[in-house]
Motif scaffolding. Structure first.
Motif, PDB file in Angstrom:
ATOM      1  N   VAL A 230       0.894  -1.159   0.000  1.00 21.86           N
ATOM      2  CA  VAL A 230       0.000   0.000   0.000  1.00 21.86           C
ATOM      3  C   VAL A 230       0.929   1.206   0.000  1.00 21.86           C
ATOM      4  CG1 VAL A 230      -1.938   1.128   1.139  1.00 21.86           C
ATOM      5  CG2 VAL A 230      -1.618  -1.343   1.383  1.00 21.86           C
ATOM      6  N   ALA A 231       1.333   1.582  -1.221  1.00 25.91           N
ATOM      7  CA  ALA A 231       2.413   2.570  -1.302  1.00 25.91           C
ATOM      8  C   ALA A 231       2.344   3.363  -2.593  1.00 25.91           C
ATOM      9  CB  ALA A 231       3.761   1.845  -1.220  1.00 25.91           C
ATOM     10  N   PRO A 232       2.554   4.694  -2.447  1.00 27.76           N
ATOM     11  CA  PRO A 232       2.707   5.384  -1.176  1.00 27.76           C
ATOM     12  C   PRO A 232       1.363   5.817  -0.609  1.00 27.76           C
ATOM     13  CG  PRO A 232       3.054   6.941  -2.937  1.00 27.76           C
ATOM     14  CD  PRO A 232       2.774   5.614  -3.596  1.00 27.76           C
ATOM     15  N   ILE A 233       1.321   5.941   0.709  1.00 24.28           N
ATOM     16  CA  ILE A 233       0.142   6.510   1.364  1.00 24.28           C
ATOM     17  C   ILE A 233       0.289   8.030   1.369  1.00 24.28           C
ATOM     18  CG2 ILE A 233      -1.054   6.763   3.572  1.00 24.28           C
ATOM     19  CD1 ILE A 233      -0.407   3.854   4.153  1.00 24.28           C
ATOM     20  N   ILE A 234      -0.725   8.702   0.862  1.00 19.79           N
ATOM     21  CA  ILE A 234      -0.723  10.162   0.798  1.00 19.79           C
ATOM     22  C   ILE A 234      -1.860  10.678   1.677  1.00 19.79           C
ATOM     23  CG2 ILE A 234      -0.867  12.191  -0.701  1.00 19.79           C
ATOM     24  CD1 ILE A 234      -0.043  10.343  -3.027  1.00 19.79           C
ATOM     25  N   PRO A 235      -1.557  11.390   2.747  1.00 17.07           N
ATOM     26  CA  PRO A 235      -2.610  11.841   3.665  1.00 17.07           C
ATOM     27  C   PRO A 235      -3.645  12.716   2.968  1.00 17.07           C
ATOM     28  CG  PRO A 235      -0.563  13.045   4.051  1.00 17.07           C
ATOM     29  CD  PRO A 235      -0.237  11.911   3.131  1.00 17.07           C
ATOM     30  N   ALA A 236      -4.908  12.487   3.337  1.00 13.05           N
ATOM     31  CA  ALA A 236      -6.034  13.273   2.817  1.00 13.05           C
ATOM     32  C   ALA A 236      -6.267  13.058   1.324  1.00 13.05           C
ATOM     33  CB  ALA A 236      -5.853  14.766   3.113  1.00 13.05           C
ATOM     34  N   LEU A 237      -5.607  12.043   0.754  1.00  9.58           N
ATOM     35  CA  LEU A 237      -5.816  11.736  -0.662  1.00  9.58           C
ATOM     36  C   LEU A 237      -6.169  10.267  -0.867  1.00  9.58           C
ATOM     37  CD1 LEU A 237      -5.779  13.247  -3.382  1.00  9.58           C
ATOM     38  CD2 LEU A 237      -3.439  12.405  -3.708  1.00  9.58           C
ATOM     39  N   ASN A 238      -5.346   9.367  -0.329  1.00 11.02           N
ATOM     40  CA  ASN A 238      -5.664   7.941  -0.470  1.00 11.02           C
ATOM     41  C   ASN A 238      -5.555   7.169   0.841  1.00 11.02           C
ATOM     42  OD1 ASN A 238      -2.895   7.765  -0.081  1.00 11.02           O
ATOM     43  ND2 ASN A 238      -2.539   6.361  -1.781  1.00 11.02           N
ATOM     44  N   ASP A 239      -5.260   7.870   1.948  1.00  7.06           N
ATOM     45  CA  ASP A 239      -5.074   7.139   3.216  1.00  7.06           C
ATOM     46  C   ASP A 239      -6.357   6.481   3.713  1.00  7.06           C
ATOM     47  OD1 ASP A 239      -6.127   9.654   3.721  1.00  7.06           O
ATOM     48  OD2 ASP A 239      -5.156   9.856   5.668  1.00  7.06           O
ATOM     49  N   HIS A 240      -7.507   6.955   3.268  1.00 10.33           N
ATOM     50  CA  HIS A 240      -8.770   6.334   3.685  1.00 10.33           C
ATOM     51  C   HIS A 240      -8.969   4.969   3.043  1.00 10.33           C
ATOM     52  CE1 HIS A 240      -9.663   8.222  -0.180  1.00 10.33           C
ATOM     53  NE2 HIS A 240     -10.681   7.396  -0.300  1.00 10.33           N
ATOM     54  N   GLU A 241      -8.111   4.611   2.086  1.00  7.68           N
ATOM     55  CA  GLU A 241      -8.269   3.353   1.355  1.00  7.68           C
ATOM     56  C   GLU A 241      -7.426   2.204   1.905  1.00  7.68           C
ATOM     57  OE1 GLU A 241      -8.871   3.454  -3.028  1.00  7.68           O
ATOM     58  OE2 GLU A 241      -7.908   5.425  -2.878  1.00  7.68           O
ATOM     59  N   ILE A 242      -6.667   2.429   2.954  1.00  8.27           N
ATOM     60  CA  ILE A 242      -5.758   1.396   3.467  1.00  8.27           C
ATOM     61  C   ILE A 242      -6.471   0.064   3.660  1.00  8.27           C
ATOM     62  CG2 ILE A 242      -4.345   0.683   5.429  1.00  8.27           C
ATOM     63  CD1 ILE A 242      -3.597   3.618   5.835  1.00  8.27           C
ATOM     64  N   GLU A 243      -7.559   0.079   4.401  1.00  6.26           N
ATOM     65  CA  GLU A 243      -8.268  -1.169   4.704  1.00  6.26           C
ATOM     66  C   GLU A 243      -8.869  -1.798   3.449  1.00  6.26           C
ATOM     67  OE1 GLU A 243      -8.009   1.328   8.373  1.00  6.26           O
ATOM     68  OE2 GLU A 243      -8.631   1.695   6.291  1.00  6.26           O
ATOM     69  N   ARG A 244      -9.414  -0.973   2.558  1.00  5.17           N
ATOM     70  CA  ARG A 244     -10.035  -1.489   1.335  1.00  5.17           C
ATOM     71  C   ARG A 244      -9.003  -2.163   0.437  1.00  5.17           C
ATOM     72  NH1 ARG A 244     -12.215   2.777  -1.992  1.00  5.17           N
ATOM     73  NH2 ARG A 244     -13.058   1.072  -3.249  1.00  5.17           N
ATOM     74  N   ILE A 245      -7.826  -1.563   0.322  1.00  5.47           N
ATOM     75  CA  ILE A 245      -6.774  -2.151  -0.514  1.00  5.47           C
ATOM     76  C   ILE A 245      -6.319  -3.485   0.064  1.00  5.47           C
ATOM     77  CG2 ILE A 245      -4.397  -1.864  -1.309  1.00  5.47           C
ATOM     78  CD1 ILE A 245      -4.955   1.162  -1.471  1.00  5.47           C
ATOM     79  N   LEU A 246      -6.130  -3.532   1.375  1.00  2.00           N
ATOM     80  CA  LEU A 246      -5.719  -4.786   2.003  1.00  2.00           C
ATOM     81  C   LEU A 246      -6.791  -5.865   1.842  1.00  2.00           C
ATOM     82  CD1 LEU A 246      -4.028  -3.494   5.289  1.00  2.00           C
ATOM     83  CD2 LEU A 246      -2.905  -4.434   3.253  1.00  2.00           C
ATOM     84  N   ASP A 247      -8.050  -5.490   2.001  1.00  2.00           N
ATOM     85  CA  ASP A 247      -9.146  -6.449   1.800  1.00  2.00           C
ATOM     86  C   ASP A 247      -9.127  -6.997   0.373  1.00  2.00           C
ATOM     87  OD1 ASP A 247     -10.237  -6.359   4.354  1.00  2.00           O
ATOM     88  OD2 ASP A 247     -11.588  -4.692   3.883  1.00  2.00           O
ATOM     89  N   ALA A 248      -8.974  -6.110  -0.592  1.00  2.00           N
ATOM     90  CA  ALA A 248      -9.005  -6.518  -1.995  1.00  2.00           C
ATOM     91  C   ALA A 248      -7.822  -7.418  -2.335  1.00  2.00           C
ATOM     92  CB  ALA A 248      -9.008  -5.287  -2.896  1.00  2.00           C
ATOM     93  N   ALA A 249      -6.636  -7.091  -1.839  1.00  2.00           N
ATOM     94  CA  ALA A 249      -5.446  -7.893  -2.121  1.00  2.00           C
ATOM     95  C   ALA A 249      -5.534  -9.254  -1.449  1.00  2.00           C
ATOM     96  CB  ALA A 249      -4.194  -7.148  -1.668  1.00  2.00           C
ATOM     97  N   HIS A 250      -6.062  -9.278  -0.234  1.00  2.00           N
ATOM     98  CA  HIS A 250      -6.230 -10.545   0.485  1.00  2.00           C
ATOM     99  C   HIS A 250      -7.189 -11.460  -0.265  1.00  2.00           C
ATOM    100  CE1 HIS A 250      -8.065 -13.208   3.592  1.00  2.00           C
ATOM    101  NE2 HIS A 250      -6.797 -13.317   3.962  1.00  2.00           N
ATOM    102  N   ALA A 251      -8.245 -10.897  -0.811  1.00  2.00           N
ATOM    103  CA  ALA A 251      -9.224 -11.688  -1.562  1.00  2.00           C
ATOM    104  C   ALA A 251      -8.600 -12.318  -2.802  1.00  2.00           C
ATOM    105  CB  ALA A 251     -10.407 -10.804  -1.962  1.00  2.00           C
ATOM    106  N   GLN A 252      -7.527 -11.700  -3.314  1.00  2.00           N
ATOM    107  CA  GLN A 252      -6.858 -12.246  -4.503  1.00  2.00           C
ATOM    108  C   GLN A 252      -5.711 -13.180  -4.152  1.00  2.00           C
ATOM    109  OE1 GLN A 252      -8.187 -11.765  -7.457  1.00  2.00           O
ATOM    110  NE2 GLN A 252      -9.736 -10.468  -6.473  1.00  2.00           N
ATOM    111  N   GLY A 253      -5.453 -13.369  -2.855  1.00  2.00           N
ATOM    112  CA  GLY A 253      -4.460 -14.358  -2.448  1.00  2.00           C
ATOM    113  C   GLY A 253      -3.151 -13.820  -1.920  1.00  2.00           C
TER     114      GLY A 253
END
Length: 356
Positions: A230-253
Protein backbone atom coordinates in the motif's frame (compact mmCIF):
# COMPACT_ATOMS: atom_id res chain seq x y z
CA UNK A 1 6.68 27.35 -16.31
CA UNK A 2 4.11 24.67 -17.02
CA UNK A 3 4.30 22.80 -20.31
CA UNK A 4 1.22 23.12 -22.52
CA UNK A 5 -1.33 20.37 -21.83
CA UNK A 6 -1.34 19.17 -25.44
CA UNK A 7 2.41 18.60 -25.38
CA UNK A 8 2.25 16.50 -22.22
CA UNK A 9 -0.91 14.51 -22.86
CA UNK A 10 -0.86 11.27 -20.87
CA UNK A 11 1.90 12.46 -18.53
CA UNK A 12 1.67 13.24 -14.82
CA UNK A 13 4.26 16.01 -14.56
CA UNK A 14 3.56 19.43 -16.04
CA UNK A 15 7.01 20.88 -15.30
CA UNK A 16 10.39 20.15 -16.82
CA UNK A 17 12.73 22.26 -14.72
CA UNK A 18 16.53 21.78 -15.08
CA UNK A 19 18.29 19.20 -12.96
CA UNK A 20 19.61 20.47 -9.67
CA UNK A 21 23.24 20.12 -10.80
CA UNK A 22 22.81 22.23 -13.92
CA UNK A 23 24.37 25.71 -14.03
CA UNK A 24 22.12 27.00 -16.80
CA UNK A 25 18.35 26.97 -17.31
CA UNK A 26 16.23 27.43 -20.42
CA UNK A 27 12.61 28.48 -20.46
CA UNK A 28 10.08 28.43 -23.29
CA UNK A 29 8.63 31.91 -23.86
CA UNK A 30 5.96 32.99 -26.31
CA UNK A 31 7.43 35.78 -28.43
CA UNK A 32 4.05 36.77 -29.83
CA UNK A 33 4.50 34.90 -33.12
CA UNK A 34 2.97 31.67 -31.83
CA UNK A 35 6.27 29.80 -32.17
CA UNK A 36 5.70 27.97 -28.86
CA UNK A 37 2.60 26.36 -30.35
CA UNK A 38 4.74 24.62 -32.98
CA UNK A 39 6.74 22.58 -30.46
CA UNK A 40 6.16 18.82 -30.71
CA UNK A 41 4.55 16.78 -27.92
CA UNK A 42 6.71 14.85 -25.50
CA UNK A 43 7.25 11.34 -26.83
CA UNK A 44 8.95 8.42 -25.15
CA UNK A 45 12.59 8.17 -26.21
CA UNK A 46 14.84 5.26 -25.25
CA UNK A 47 18.62 5.48 -25.20
CA UNK A 48 20.96 2.56 -24.70
CA UNK A 49 23.16 2.86 -21.63
CA UNK A 50 26.38 0.88 -21.79
CA UNK A 51 26.42 -0.07 -18.11
CA UNK A 52 29.69 -1.29 -16.62
CA UNK A 53 28.06 -2.98 -13.60
CA UNK A 54 24.49 -3.90 -12.83
CA UNK A 55 24.22 -4.80 -9.13
CA UNK A 56 23.82 -1.73 -6.91
CA UNK A 57 24.76 -2.04 -3.24
CA UNK A 58 23.37 -0.16 -0.26
CA UNK A 59 23.91 -0.21 3.49
CA UNK A 60 20.75 1.60 4.58
CA UNK A 61 19.63 0.28 7.98
CA UNK A 62 15.91 0.71 7.21
CA UNK A 63 15.92 -1.30 3.96
CA UNK A 64 15.56 -5.08 4.01
CA UNK A 65 17.94 -5.73 1.10
CA UNK A 66 21.55 -4.78 0.43
CA UNK A 67 21.62 -5.20 -3.35
CA UNK A 68 19.35 -4.34 -6.24
CA UNK A 69 19.14 -4.17 -10.03
CA UNK A 70 17.61 -1.40 -12.15
CA UNK A 71 17.24 -2.48 -15.80
CA UNK A 72 16.06 1.03 -16.74
CA UNK A 73 16.66 4.67 -15.77
CA UNK A 74 13.55 6.80 -15.82
CA UNK A 75 10.06 5.33 -15.88
CA UNK A 76 7.25 5.73 -18.38
CA UNK A 77 4.64 4.97 -15.72
CA UNK A 78 5.10 8.62 -14.77
CA UNK A 79 3.99 8.33 -11.13
CA UNK A 80 4.02 11.92 -9.93
CA UNK A 81 5.21 11.00 -6.42
CA UNK A 82 8.10 8.74 -7.55
CA UNK A 83 11.06 9.24 -5.22
CA UNK A 84 13.40 8.08 -8.01
CA UNK A 85 12.72 11.15 -10.16
CA UNK A 86 15.71 13.14 -8.80
CA UNK A 87 18.12 10.46 -10.11
CA UNK A 88 17.63 11.87 -13.62
CA UNK A 89 19.63 14.89 -12.51
CA UNK A 90 22.74 12.68 -12.60
CA UNK A 91 22.13 12.32 -16.35
CA UNK A 92 21.86 16.12 -16.78
CA UNK A 93 18.10 15.86 -17.23
CA UNK A 94 14.92 16.98 -15.49
CA UNK A 95 13.08 15.05 -12.82
CA UNK A 96 9.88 16.23 -14.47
CA UNK A 97 8.83 15.28 -17.98
CA UNK A 98 12.33 14.11 -18.89
CA UNK A 99 12.06 11.37 -16.27
CA UNK A 100 8.86 10.09 -17.89
CA UNK A 101 9.92 10.45 -21.52
CA UNK A 102 13.72 10.17 -21.82
CA UNK A 103 14.48 6.65 -20.71
CA UNK A 104 17.72 4.68 -20.54
CA UNK A 105 17.82 0.93 -21.07
CA UNK A 106 20.63 -1.44 -20.11
CA UNK A 107 20.49 -4.27 -22.69
CA UNK A 108 23.72 -5.81 -21.39
CA UNK A 109 22.22 -6.23 -17.91
CA UNK A 110 21.92 -10.03 -18.07
CA UNK A 111 25.49 -10.42 -19.29
CA UNK A 112 26.82 -8.18 -16.52
CA UNK A 113 24.72 -9.98 -13.93
CA UNK A 114 26.06 -13.40 -14.90
CA UNK A 115 29.60 -12.06 -14.62
CA UNK A 116 29.09 -10.32 -11.27
CA UNK A 117 27.42 -13.21 -9.48
CA UNK A 118 30.08 -15.58 -10.83
CA UNK A 119 32.94 -13.53 -9.38
CA UNK A 120 35.14 -15.27 -6.81
CA UNK A 121 34.00 -14.50 -3.29
CA UNK A 122 30.47 -13.47 -4.28
CA UNK A 123 28.10 -13.98 -1.33
CA UNK A 124 24.51 -14.83 -2.19
CA UNK A 125 21.68 -12.67 -0.85
CA UNK A 126 18.31 -11.82 -2.34
CA UNK A 127 18.54 -9.34 -5.22
CA UNK A 128 15.72 -6.78 -5.19
CA UNK A 129 14.39 -5.53 -8.54
CA UNK A 130 11.91 -2.67 -8.93
CA UNK A 131 12.89 -0.71 -5.85
CA UNK A 132 13.83 2.35 -7.91
CA UNK A 133 12.23 2.34 -11.36
CA UNK A 134 9.76 -0.31 -12.50
CA UNK A 135 11.37 -3.25 -14.36
CA UNK A 136 8.01 -3.98 -16.05
CA UNK A 137 7.32 -0.50 -17.41
CA UNK A 138 5.87 -0.43 -20.96
CA UNK A 139 9.20 -0.56 -22.86
CA UNK A 140 9.94 -3.93 -21.24
CA UNK A 141 7.41 -5.51 -23.63
CA UNK A 142 9.79 -4.77 -26.47
CA UNK A 143 13.21 -4.85 -24.82
CA UNK A 144 12.71 -7.88 -22.53
CA UNK A 145 15.69 -6.98 -20.35
CA UNK A 146 13.92 -8.08 -17.18
CA UNK A 147 13.09 -11.42 -18.77
CA UNK A 148 16.77 -11.98 -19.61
CA UNK A 149 17.77 -11.09 -16.04
CA UNK A 150 15.33 -13.65 -14.65
CA UNK A 151 16.70 -16.30 -16.99
CA UNK A 152 20.19 -15.73 -15.57
CA UNK A 153 18.90 -15.86 -11.99
CA UNK A 154 16.94 -19.04 -12.70
CA UNK A 155 19.97 -20.82 -14.17
CA UNK A 156 22.05 -19.71 -11.18
CA UNK A 157 19.27 -20.62 -8.71
CA UNK A 158 19.69 -17.17 -7.19
CA UNK A 159 16.93 -15.61 -5.00
CA UNK A 160 15.06 -12.57 -6.27
CA UNK A 161 12.37 -10.24 -4.92
CA UNK A 162 10.38 -8.07 -7.34
CA UNK A 163 8.29 -4.95 -6.80
CA UNK A 164 6.11 -3.63 -9.63
CA UNK A 165 2.94 -1.74 -10.55
CA UNK A 166 2.61 -3.59 -13.84
CA UNK A 167 0.48 -6.58 -14.81
CA UNK A 168 3.23 -7.41 -17.32
CA UNK A 169 4.88 -9.40 -14.55
CA UNK A 170 2.51 -12.28 -15.31
CA UNK A 171 4.32 -12.72 -18.65
CA UNK A 172 7.18 -14.25 -16.66
CA UNK A 173 5.07 -16.60 -14.56
CA UNK A 174 6.74 -19.57 -16.25
CA UNK A 175 10.15 -18.60 -14.84
CA UNK A 176 8.93 -17.22 -11.51
CA UNK A 177 6.77 -20.27 -10.72
CA UNK A 178 9.70 -22.63 -11.29
CA UNK A 179 11.92 -20.48 -9.09
CA UNK A 180 9.20 -20.25 -6.43
CA UNK A 181 9.04 -24.05 -6.22
CA UNK A 182 12.61 -23.94 -4.93
CA UNK A 183 11.98 -20.96 -2.65
CA UNK A 184 13.85 -18.53 -4.89
CA UNK A 185 11.29 -15.89 -5.89
CA UNK A 186 8.60 -13.62 -4.53
CA UNK A 187 6.71 -10.67 -5.99
CA UNK A 188 5.07 -7.56 -4.52
CA UNK A 189 2.43 -5.51 -6.35
CA UNK A 190 2.14 -1.86 -5.40
CA UNK A 191 -1.52 -0.83 -5.16
CA UNK A 192 -1.81 2.88 -4.41
CA UNK A 193 -5.56 3.30 -4.81
CA UNK A 194 -8.67 1.47 -6.02
CA UNK A 195 -10.00 4.68 -7.53
CA UNK A 196 -9.43 4.52 -11.31
CA UNK A 197 -9.71 8.29 -11.72
CA UNK A 198 -7.11 9.00 -9.05
CA UNK A 199 -4.82 6.27 -10.40
CA UNK A 200 -5.04 7.64 -13.94
CA UNK A 201 -4.11 11.14 -12.79
CA UNK A 202 -1.39 10.04 -10.38
CA UNK A 203 0.12 7.06 -12.27
CA UNK A 204 -0.97 7.69 -15.87
CA UNK A 205 0.81 4.82 -17.62
CA UNK A 206 0.82 2.18 -14.90
CA UNK A 207 -1.63 -0.72 -14.88
CA UNK A 208 -5.12 0.02 -13.56
CA UNK A 209 -5.85 -1.01 -9.96
CA UNK A 210 -8.04 -3.91 -11.15
CA UNK A 211 -5.25 -5.25 -13.39
CA UNK A 212 -2.81 -5.19 -10.48
CA UNK A 213 -5.24 -7.17 -8.35
CA UNK A 214 -5.70 -9.64 -11.20
CA UNK A 215 -1.92 -10.00 -11.36
CA UNK A 216 -1.83 -10.81 -7.63
CA UNK A 217 -4.40 -13.54 -8.24
CA UNK A 218 -2.52 -14.98 -11.23
CA UNK A 219 0.81 -15.05 -9.41
CA UNK A 220 -0.72 -16.62 -6.32
CA UNK A 221 -2.46 -19.31 -8.36
CA UNK A 222 0.89 -20.11 -9.96
CA UNK A 223 2.38 -20.77 -6.52
CA UNK A 224 4.44 -17.57 -6.34
CA UNK A 225 4.49 -15.88 -2.91
CA UNK A 226 2.85 -12.52 -3.55
CA UNK A 227 2.46 -9.48 -1.35
CA UNK A 228 0.77 -6.10 -1.64
CA UNK A 229 2.42 -2.76 -1.01
CA UNK A 230 0.00 0.00 0.00
CA UNK A 231 2.41 2.57 -1.30
CA UNK A 232 2.71 5.38 -1.18
CA UNK A 233 0.14 6.51 1.36
CA UNK A 234 -0.72 10.16 0.80
CA UNK A 235 -2.61 11.84 3.66
CA UNK A 236 -6.03 13.27 2.82
CA UNK A 237 -5.82 11.74 -0.66
CA UNK A 238 -5.66 7.94 -0.47
CA UNK A 239 -5.07 7.14 3.22
CA UNK A 240 -8.77 6.33 3.69
CA UNK A 241 -8.27 3.35 1.35
CA UNK A 242 -5.76 1.40 3.47
CA UNK A 243 -8.27 -1.17 4.70
CA UNK A 244 -10.04 -1.49 1.33
CA UNK A 245 -6.77 -2.15 -0.51
CA UNK A 246 -5.72 -4.79 2.00
CA UNK A 247 -9.15 -6.45 1.80
CA UNK A 248 -9.01 -6.52 -2.00
CA UNK A 249 -5.45 -7.89 -2.12
CA UNK A 250 -6.23 -10.55 0.49
CA UNK A 251 -9.22 -11.69 -1.56
CA UNK A 252 -6.86 -12.25 -4.50
CA UNK A 253 -4.46 -14.36 -2.45
CA UNK A 254 -1.74 -11.97 -1.27
CA UNK A 255 0.02 -13.35 1.82
CA UNK A 256 2.16 -10.41 2.94
CA UNK A 257 1.62 -6.64 3.07
CA UNK A 258 3.54 -3.45 3.68
CA UNK A 259 3.13 0.30 3.39
CA UNK A 260 5.26 3.40 2.80
CA UNK A 261 4.42 7.05 3.38
CA UNK A 262 4.86 9.28 0.32
CA UNK A 263 8.42 10.59 -0.04
CA UNK A 264 9.12 13.97 -1.67
CA UNK A 265 12.90 14.44 -1.93
CA UNK A 266 14.52 17.23 -3.94
CA UNK A 267 12.59 18.00 -7.17
CA UNK A 268 9.71 15.67 -6.31
CA UNK A 269 8.23 18.20 -3.88
CA UNK A 270 7.57 21.02 -6.40
CA UNK A 271 6.38 18.49 -9.00
CA UNK A 272 3.93 16.96 -6.53
CA UNK A 273 2.72 20.34 -5.30
CA UNK A 274 2.08 21.49 -8.86
CA UNK A 275 0.20 18.25 -9.61
CA UNK A 276 -1.97 18.69 -6.53
CA UNK A 277 -2.88 22.25 -7.51
CA UNK A 278 -3.85 21.12 -11.01
CA UNK A 279 -5.81 18.01 -10.05
CA UNK A 280 -7.02 18.44 -6.46
CA UNK A 281 -6.81 22.16 -5.60
CA UNK A 282 -9.44 21.77 -2.88
CA UNK A 283 -7.22 19.29 -1.03
CA UNK A 284 -3.88 21.00 -1.57
CA UNK A 285 -3.56 22.73 1.82
CA UNK A 286 -4.86 19.74 3.74
CA UNK A 287 -2.54 17.22 2.06
CA UNK A 288 0.60 19.30 2.51
CA UNK A 289 -0.28 20.40 6.05
CA UNK A 290 -0.85 16.86 7.31
CA UNK A 291 2.20 15.55 5.46
CA UNK A 292 4.41 18.18 7.08
CA UNK A 293 3.19 17.17 10.55
CA UNK A 294 4.70 13.76 9.80
CA UNK A 295 7.93 15.17 8.37
CA UNK A 296 9.04 17.52 11.13
CA UNK A 297 7.42 20.56 9.51
CA UNK A 298 9.06 19.90 6.13
CA UNK A 299 7.88 18.29 2.91
CA UNK A 300 10.39 15.49 3.44
CA UNK A 301 12.64 14.11 6.14
CA UNK A 302 15.32 11.71 4.89
CA UNK A 303 16.26 10.50 8.38
CA UNK A 304 16.68 6.72 8.57
CA UNK A 305 13.90 5.08 10.48
CA UNK A 306 11.49 7.95 9.74
CA UNK A 307 11.63 8.43 5.97
CA UNK A 308 9.47 5.39 5.19
CA UNK A 309 6.64 5.85 7.72
CA UNK A 310 6.96 9.39 9.07
CA UNK A 311 6.70 10.57 12.66
CA UNK A 312 4.10 12.08 14.97
CA UNK A 313 0.47 11.32 15.91
CA UNK A 314 -0.91 11.07 12.36
CA UNK A 315 1.89 8.75 11.29
CA UNK A 316 1.26 6.62 14.39
CA UNK A 317 -2.42 6.43 13.51
CA UNK A 318 -1.68 5.29 9.96
CA UNK A 319 0.64 2.61 11.28
CA UNK A 320 -1.90 1.28 13.77
CA UNK A 321 -4.66 1.22 11.15
CA UNK A 322 -2.43 -0.76 8.82
CA UNK A 323 -1.39 -3.19 11.54
CA UNK A 324 -4.95 -3.80 12.72
CA UNK A 325 -6.21 -4.46 9.20
CA UNK A 326 -3.22 -6.67 8.33
CA UNK A 327 -3.60 -8.70 11.53
CA UNK A 328 -7.33 -9.12 10.96
CA UNK A 329 -6.68 -10.56 7.51
CA UNK A 330 -3.76 -12.73 8.58
CA UNK A 331 -1.06 -10.88 6.64
CA UNK A 332 2.61 -11.28 7.62
CA UNK A 333 2.03 -14.21 9.96
CA UNK A 334 5.02 -15.86 8.35
CA UNK A 335 7.48 -13.88 6.28
CA UNK A 336 8.74 -15.79 3.25
CA UNK A 337 12.51 -16.16 3.43
CA UNK A 338 14.15 -17.05 0.15
CA UNK A 339 16.82 -19.73 -0.07
CA UNK A 340 20.47 -18.95 -0.72
CA UNK A 341 21.94 -22.45 -0.47
CA UNK A 342 21.09 -23.61 -4.01
CA UNK A 343 23.26 -21.09 -5.84
CA UNK A 344 25.37 -22.24 -8.80
CA UNK A 345 27.64 -19.60 -10.47
CA UNK A 346 26.40 -19.36 -14.06
CA UNK A 347 29.82 -18.77 -15.65
CA UNK A 348 31.91 -20.95 -13.36
CA UNK A 349 35.51 -20.98 -14.66
CA UNK A 350 34.86 -18.45 -17.44
CA UNK A 351 34.90 -15.43 -15.18
CA UNK A 352 38.62 -14.71 -15.29
CA UNK A 353 38.68 -15.01 -19.06
CA UNK A 354 35.89 -12.42 -19.38
CA UNK A 355 38.09 -9.78 -17.72
CA UNK A 356 40.41 -9.50 -20.73
Amino acid sequence: MRIDAERRRGRAAALNMPGRFETEAREITDDGWGSADDLPPFKTEVQVEAARKIITRNDSPDIAFDRSINPYRGCEHGCIYCFARPTHAYMGMSAGLDFETKLFAKPNAAELLAREISAPGYKVKTIAIGTNTDPYQPIERRMRIMREILEVLQRARHPVGIVTKSALVIRDIDILSEMAKEGLAKVALSVTTLDRKLARAMEPRAATPSRRLEAIAALTQAGIPTSVMVAPIIPALNDHEIERILDAAHAQGACEAGYILVRLPHEVSPLFRDWLLRNYPDRYRRVMSVLQTMRGGKDYNAEWGKRMHGDGPYAWQLGRRFELAANRLGFNKRRKRLRTDLFVPPLKGAVQLSLF
